[in-house]
Design an enzyme around this catalytic site. Structure first.
Site, mmCIF file in Angstrom:
data_model
loop_
_atom_site.group_PDB
_atom_site.id
_atom_site.type_symbol
_atom_site.label_atom_id
_atom_site.label_comp_id
_atom_site.label_asym_id
_atom_site.label_seq_id
_atom_site.Cartn_x
_atom_site.Cartn_y
_atom_site.Cartn_z
ATOM 1 N N CYS B 131 -10.878 -29.806 -31.162
ATOM 2 C CA CYS B 131 -10.635 -28.255 -31.665
ATOM 3 C C CYS B 131 -11.348 -27.875 -33.023
ATOM 4 C CB CYS B 131 -9.177 -28.306 -31.832
ATOM 5 S SG CYS B 131 -8.626 -26.340 -32.085
ATOM 6 N N CYS B 134 -8.987 -25.649 -35.185
ATOM 7 C CA CYS B 134 -8.003 -26.224 -35.880
ATOM 8 C C CYS B 134 -8.515 -27.148 -37.131
ATOM 9 C CB CYS B 134 -7.395 -27.107 -34.921
ATOM 10 S SG CYS B 134 -6.803 -26.637 -33.337
ATOM 11 N N ASP B 135 -9.422 -28.023 -36.945
ATOM 12 C CA ASP B 135 -9.792 -29.126 -38.016
ATOM 13 C C ASP B 135 -11.031 -28.858 -38.707
ATOM 14 O OD1 ASP B 135 -7.738 -30.073 -36.734
ATOM 15 O OD2 ASP B 135 -8.608 -31.224 -35.131
#
Lengths: 240, 309
Positions: B131, B134-135
């Site tokens: 992701c 997300c990261d």
């Protein structure tokens, strides 16, 4: 789990977008626009009892305290069931210790009871919805979890602190926070702390976080990624 | 227990669009999904959904959810364990309850294809990520690799380049594929280097990722590996119902989104529909077509179907 209402997560597109930027473009002293407030009002009508928001801030190097206080004051004004109390952690060490405040800004949500829900950082982006949901659920009585999951939750003998590391741009983080918070409300043995990793880099490094959501249970067990309810409950039981 | 006209299994673009149209057709419908919004929420930038210009996947799906909430369609955020047939109804088994429906619409989408090399699972959450949105934040000023060469890989690399110092795209073919507009942005970005004809055979490291090994023996030092190598169908309950799948595991549907099983329809990325072109737009469209077909079936069974063209 049994829920008393179906939460209406509607109309938060603007809220989410603005909160990522952290300001209201037409009025920089505000966080929420009038249309945001109208949409949030539709959600807050689901509140049952009163909810107290305790905001812990500091004058010393707090990145987002002022912005968070502005947001919570605006929320406070939207419902007479919400009340906000702000504490400077340097001047209110006793109460900060009572709620085990490690970082600022910290938001503690207290509803019909203290269900053990805490949020570190500015609750912007995708993390605004879980905060609203926590407010709504906290305004209600503790629900009963039925079935196998209920049996497992009832078998927990010692407290479990759940720390969830998130970022404001993570799509699956709100789901993880939602699951943990709902079980905090369902069980007096579970508490949930959400940490905005983007604001607390050093704290996140201490836990060696390189992905979100990452869930840390009782400072020992660590699980990266989104868990479903069943897995979450199983890990909580093992950690207790 | 209520018997719904249709149970929509899945809550991505196909499922939500189907829910909206079911309400418009006054069908007694329910959506069952453990993630309302689906995997579309992970897209960091969508520039090809008409009417929205540039929008994040999360914001677009928020708009979908908002639209759905205008109608009285119940949503159960649950995992489906199994589906069986009992007399004239389908029984959908969930954790703590069952749902009964006359028709089912499978709109369960796809799940991410795993890299599946040594180190992939070991370093998941420790440098291996599925992701980017997300990261990406954790790799500010670092060096990362994106494995893949499609739209998702290209747009992921562009997002990462806004934070990381260096981004490698590692791709097994000799040219990137997908929308040319993304490819142009990749090849003109000074922080991105594309390694063509390259396949990752191992993710290396101790506690965290330290590099990747390529098929030709080269070792590329990186702090993070983002995997964007496509998806595989997330089929639910097809075995027990006898639903026919393609060789690659997608649900075979006709132009009405009907499967080979009576009163079982499918829509979105999980199907062979839309010429295999998996887009939010085509998924939404298939959901709508499926509901219209179900509505027609119900009307036909009552003898009240309007005359078709």
């Amino acid at each position: 789990m049994e829920t008393k209402i179906k939460l209406m997560i509607v109309g938060l597109l603007l809220v989410g977008t603005l909160l990522l930027a952290g300001c209201n473009e037409s009025n920089p002293d505000k966080v929420l626009s009038e249309s945001d407030k109208a949409e949030i009002n539709k959600i807050l009508v689901n509140m049952d009892g009163n909810v107290e928001l305790l905001l812990f801030t500091s004058q010393n190097g707090c990145f987002s305290c002022s912005k968070t206080e502005t947001l919570l004051k605006e929320l406070d004004q939207l419902s007479n069931k919400i009340s906000l109390k702000t504490y400077d952690v340097d001047k209110n060490k006793d109460i900060a210790t009572k709620y085990n405040i490690e970082l600022v800004p910290a938001i503690v949500v207290i509803g019909k009871e203290d269900y053990g829900i805490k949020h570190y950082g500015f609750p912007g982006g995708k993390e605004f919805n879980p905060l609203l949901e926590a407010i709504i659920y906290s305004s209600m009585s503790r629900p009963t979890v039925t079935g196998d999951l209920g049996k497992k939750i009832n078998s927990i003998k010692s407290p479990v602190e759940v720390k969830i590391f998130v970022t404001p741009t993570c799509p699956s983080c709100p789901d993880m926070v939602r699951i943990a918070s709902s079980y905090s409300i369902a069980s007096d043995k579970i508490s949930t702390v959400t940490i905005m990793s983007n604001e607390f880099e050093e704290y996140s490094k201490k836990y060696k976080i390189t992905a979100v959501p990452t869930t840390v249970l009782n400072e020992t067990f660590k699980k990266e990624g989104l868990m479903d309810e069943e897995s979450f409950v199983n890990y909580v039981v093992v950690s207790s | 227990m209520d018997v719904y006209d249709v149970a929509i299994i899945g809550g991505g673009p196909a499922g939500i669009s189907a829910g909206i149209y079911a309400a418009r057709f006054k069908l007694n419908a329910i959506i069952i999904s453990n993630s309302l919004g689906g995997t579309a929420q992970s897209a960091h930038l969508i520039e090809n959904y008409p009417g929205f210009g540039a929008v994040s996947g999360f914001e677009l799906m928020q708009k979908f959810r908002e639209h759905l909430n205008l109608f009285e369609i119940p949503v159960l955020e649950k995992h489906v364990h199994s589906v069986s047939k009992e007399n004239d109804n389908f029984i959908i088994k969930l954790n703590e309850q069952d749902v009964k429906a006359k028709y089912i619409l499978i709109a369960t989408g796809t799940k991410r294809r795993k890299l599946g090399v040594p180190g992939d699972a070991k370093f998941y959450g420790k440098g291996v990520s599925y992701c980017v949105t997300c990261d990406a934040f954790f790799y500010r000023g670092k060096t990362v690799a994106v494995v893949g060469g499609s739209d998702a890989a290209n747009m992921g690399a562009i997002l990462l380049a806004s934070m990381a110092e260096k981004v490698y795209i590692i791709y097994r073919r000799d040219k990137l594929r997908g929308e040319l507009i993304w490819i142009d942005r990749v090849i003109t970005n000074p922080k991105i280097e594309v390694l063509y004809n390259s396949t990752v055979t191992e993710v290396l490291g101790n506690e965290f990722v330290e590099g990747v090994k390529l098929e030709d023996g080269r070792i590329i030092k990186v702090d993070g590996v983002f995997v964007e190598i496509g998806s595989i169908p997330e089929c639910c309950c097809t075995n027990e119902l006898g639903v026919k799948l393609s060789e690659k595991g997608y649900i075979i549907v006709d132009s009405t989104q009907k499967t080979n099983i009576d009163r079982v329809y499918a829509a979105g990325d999980v199907t062979t529909g839309s010429n295999g072109f998996q887009q939010i737009l085509t998924a939404a469209s298939e959901g709508v077509v499926a509901i219209k077909s179900i509505f027609d079936d119900i009307e036909r069974s009552k003898g009240t179907l309007w005359k078709q063209k």
